[in-house]
Design an enzyme around this catalytic site. Sequence first.
Site, short mmCIF file in Angstrom:
data_model
loop_
_atom_site.label_atom_id
_atom_site.label_comp_id
_atom_site.label_asym_id
_atom_site.label_seq_id
_atom_site.Cartn_x
_atom_site.Cartn_y
_atom_site.Cartn_z
N MET A 233 -3.79 4.40 0.80
CA MET A 233 -4.29 4.90 2.08
C MET A 233 -5.42 5.91 1.91
O MET A 233 -6.26 6.04 2.80
CB MET A 233 -3.15 5.52 2.91
CG MET A 233 -2.23 4.50 3.53
SD MET A 233 -3.05 3.30 4.64
CE MET A 233 -3.60 4.36 5.98
N ILE B 160 0.84 -1.20 0.00
CA ILE B 160 0.00 0.00 0.00
C ILE B 160 0.88 1.26 0.00
O ILE B 160 1.99 1.23 0.54
CB ILE B 160 -0.97 -0.02 1.21
CG1 ILE B 160 -2.08 1.01 1.05
CG2 ILE B 160 -0.21 0.15 2.53
CD1 ILE B 160 -3.25 0.78 2.01
N CYS B 161 0.37 2.30 -0.65
CA CYS B 161 1.03 3.62 -0.62
C CYS B 161 -0.07 4.66 -0.42
O CYS B 161 -1.07 4.37 0.23
CB CYS B 161 1.87 3.86 -1.87
SG CYS B 161 0.91 3.98 -3.40
N HIS B 162 0.09 5.84 -0.98
CA HIS B 162 -0.92 6.88 -0.79
C HIS B 162 -2.15 6.66 -1.68
O HIS B 162 -3.27 6.62 -1.18
CB HIS B 162 -0.33 8.27 -1.02
CG HIS B 162 -1.31 9.38 -0.78
ND1 HIS B 162 -1.80 9.66 0.47
CD2 HIS B 162 -1.89 10.25 -1.62
CE1 HIS B 162 -2.65 10.66 0.39
NE2 HIS B 162 -2.72 11.05 -0.88
#
Length: 117
Positions: free
Chosen positions: A100, A72-74
Amino acid sequence: MSQALPGRSPSESEISVEEAIGRVAAGDGWLLDVREPHEWRSAHAPDAHHIPMSELLSRQDELPDDETIYVICHVGGRSRSVTDALLAAGYPAVNVAGGMLAWHAADGPVLSLDEDN
């Protein structure tokens, strides 16, 4: 195009954030947050492991090879790149679509390390 995990189609190398929230809550897999430290401090999933994308090669020994890694990232761009690289290296990796930003929108649990949040 990324490789799929054994027994999965290429489309299964990405899952919805809702599915990721459920799987992580059930203890099914290892959530890897590849965002920068300031992003991590502002908000992250409680069960996530933090290895910024820029440090991944030097910290690859911290990754499990016996469970699914949910990346996961932004918003999903960096995590897609990391997922592709992990799949190419033989790790069982799956991108969390929407990152996120979507995790927050889906009311996934979050922690903040910033004192003013």
